[in-house]
Scaffold this active site. Structure first.
Site, PDB file in Angstrom:
ATOM      1  N   GLN B  98       0.603  -1.464  -0.043  1.00 39.50           N
ATOM      2  CA  GLN B  98       0.008  -0.043  -0.085  1.00 39.50           C
ATOM      3  C   GLN B  98       0.931   1.466  -0.132  1.00 39.50           C
ATOM      4  OE1 GLN B  98      -2.612  -0.451   3.612  1.00 39.50           O
ATOM      5  NE2 GLN B  98      -3.662  -2.163   2.695  1.00 39.50           N
ATOM      6  N   HIS B 161      -1.213   0.091   5.610  1.00 41.52           N
ATOM      7  CA  HIS B 161      -1.669   1.007   6.449  1.00 41.52           C
ATOM      8  C   HIS B 161      -0.820   2.218   6.828  1.00 41.52           C
ATOM      9  CE1 HIS B 161      -4.443  -2.434   8.426  1.00 41.52           C
ATOM     10  NE2 HIS B 161      -4.457  -2.148   6.951  1.00 41.52           N
ATOM     11  N   TYR B 275     -10.929 -10.453   9.529  1.00 47.31           N
ATOM     12  CA  TYR B 275     -10.955 -11.206   8.251  1.00 47.31           C
ATOM     13  C   TYR B 275     -11.273 -12.428   7.950  1.00 47.31           C
ATOM     14  CZ  TYR B 275     -10.075  -6.569   6.504  1.00 47.31           C
ATOM     15  OH  TYR B 275     -10.184  -5.075   6.270  1.00 47.31           O
TER      16      TYR B 275
END
Lengths: 385, 385
Positions: B98, B161, B275
């Site tokens: 990310q 993140h 998750y």
């Protein structure tokens, strides 16, 4: 990736055949649909059909629902075998427009034959209609001992915005909603019951601690005002909070947290627009001295009911509000936080494509709901029946 | 009902032909889509394409957008003719997972060539990545005068993140978000910048009124903590409120109203689930001493950005928040009331079926937005261009 062999397909189909045989053996059809919400998997089963706008529902025993139909008749549905029995002894109602036989609710700790069932309905008075609160007793399938507790001061020839749901606290009071009867000034007019939430003792008397008792012009039954058409009313016995869900104008449906004596703004404040054009309704969306809604629906969903879920069947849903949506055809689940702010929303069972009207929680913690197509459904944990 | 004659059809088709010719003459295609929200009709037009994960956007002049691309390069798009120019002089970024070249924002009252552009990006430090805040100046299409204002203490090998959006108040400060870097304890650990909103003066110095200045162990740049991955940050200069939108775990995205020194709960409180299964994350959804979110998204929408709309092009949207949704592929419009409670939500442009990343309001009050497909769109009032 997993390889699928002919043998796999063969054994899978055998397993499926077995499931089908099992359902056939029990006389059960496959669920109408299944889904998951906050990790709670559920199934929806059709329990009864051919009802006529089933408007209100109440459990008269753990497995029997008394269901009002807007045209004026009521039935008892046995949820174990789907049998339907007509109810006798109903009063004459003025079933036109949005009026008719409306809500029904048993008193807390109801027991037949001496327990009371509370009803709301529209009644003709001098060619205009008013909303009535009455109670009655049920023996077998016949209602007797009718008492009209309040023939409300809400007469209008519009046949719109009757409210009207019933909710009980556990301190001997009931709440009961009346819409503005299609005449906007009623929302702020305390000399009529229209556009208000009312609070009464269970025998219909006015509780002495109601906010407008002793007021020179306001009606003493009024608990809160400035409501357009609250067709959902739910009392949270844990937090002692009263919730409404209300039809706004176009794009202005609201959830409100009701406090004693407060003004909820209609028609001064609203987030909605006029149906006929781009004009905002009212002066503004917020104003000093007026309570803001906890949630606004843009576009409108047209909410027809509200319950506060407390069951053990879906632990992750406890404390959440569920509303039936008529226009947008789903069950609307919202989550209040501990301060009473609505912080989450989810839409369930949209796949049914039906206007969802009444909701009720069963003793098992399942949710029964009715649709304007005349169907009664049960929403229960997946595969646990 | 209106009768339609052959003549009507003929003249209508002629009119349509004329419209098509007009568009052709101006070199304009038909809008990608049109819609209405709170009575504001809008159209969406494709302005540019073939971008590479366009992550951040800022207006360097009334008609030119500088757009960062996550892989590490930036471009300038001229919104009048859709021309794209490469930007030179960018620092090396650690574009993995990310991470990469992330947000960009011009300072308030920016003017080239001396005005500052603020950037966030991930940078490799000893085989791990950290989030960096830096600023630079732009001459033509070249960035110069780079200053690293904060190489944050947020190192992690997860490449998850990073945050990280930039927002300015009008009192000489900027806010800047960093996610928990995929390591949950960071949310509550004030000895790292991860999982926090930071506040700095525009030159990178720590403002003396930051809440943890002088604290023996907490880092002085921290303004609030307990955040998981805030990828949207918007400052309302009217109300002086700072808003974030954050990726939660499964079913726990949040909008938070940020106050100085407060704890937003991650990973102690959350409405989300793991998750990998049905387990709730954290201890509970609420806890004493922890701020509750103003809104929770169940299921998660995966918000990638946040702006607060202040334009005149859509008067009914003023004061509303708009977020780009990656996973649920829409623009999420929410309405705060005057107390900062989110009371309404609406989903726009779902029909595009694209992951929506960055949003920015143009000088005209239009909304430009980017998608992970590499497209730049403009949302503007219907038929007013």
């Amino acid at each position: 990736m997993m390889k699928i062999t002919f043998y796999d397909l063969f054994t899978r189909n055998l397993a499926m055949l077995f499931v089908i045989m099992l359902f056939s053996f029990n006389g059960l059809a496959a669920p109408a649909l299944t889904g998951t919400s906050s990790n709670m998997s559920f199934q929806v089963d059709l329990i009864a059909s051919n009802l006529q706008i089933p408007w209100g529902m109440t459990f008269i025993s753990p497995q029997k629902l008394l269901i009002t139909q807007r045209h004026g008749k009521a039935v008892i549905v046995d949820t174990t075998d789907s049998s339907i029995t007509q109810v006798n002894g109903l009063p004459e109602v003025d079933a036109k427009g949005q009026g008719g036989l409306l809500d029904v609710a048993v008193e807390p700790a109801y027991k037949a034959p001496d327990g009371w069932l509370y009803f709301t309905y529209s009644k003709a008075v001098n060619d205009r209609a008013v909303t009535v609160l009455a109670r009655s007793r049920l023996t077998e399938n016949t209602l007797t001992h009718w008492q009209e507790l309040l023939v409300s001061d809400s007469a209008s020839s519009t046949y719109r915005h009757f409210g009207s749901r019933i909710a009980f606290d556990l301190q001997g009071h009931l709440f009961f909603s009346i819409g503005d009867r299609g005449e906007r000034p009623n929302g702020q007019d305390l000399t009529t019951h229209a556009g208000s939430i009312l609070r009464l003792n269970l025998d219909g008397a006015v509780p002495p601690d109601n906010p407008f008792v002793g007021h020179p012009t306001a009606l003493p039954e009024i608990w809160s005002y400035g409501h357009r058409n609250p067709q959902g009313l739910a009392y949270d016995t844990t937090t002692q909070q009263l919730w409404t869900i209300e039809h706004g104008p176009r794009g202005g449906d609201e959830i409100n947290l009701i406090e004693k004596g407060k003004n909820y703004g209609w028609p001064i404040t609203s987030h909605g627009k006029e149906y006929w054009g781009p004009i905002s309704v009212g002066e503004s969306t917020e104003k000093e001295g007026i309570e803001s809604p906890k949630k606004v629906y843009i576009p409108s969903i047209a909410p027809g009911s509200l319950i506060l879920y407390t069951g053990n069947a879906f632990p992750n849903w406890q404390g959440d509000l569920f509303a039936g949506a008529l226009k947008l055809q789903h069950i609307n689940r919202t989550t209040p936080d501990s301060k009473g702010n609505i912080i989450a929303e989810e839409r369930l069972v949209s796949e049914l494509n039906q206007r969802i009207r009444a909701l009720i929680q069963s003793p098992e913690g399942w949710i029964y709901f009715s649709t304007d197509d005349g169907n009664l459904y049960r929403l229960s944990p997946l595969d646990e029946q």
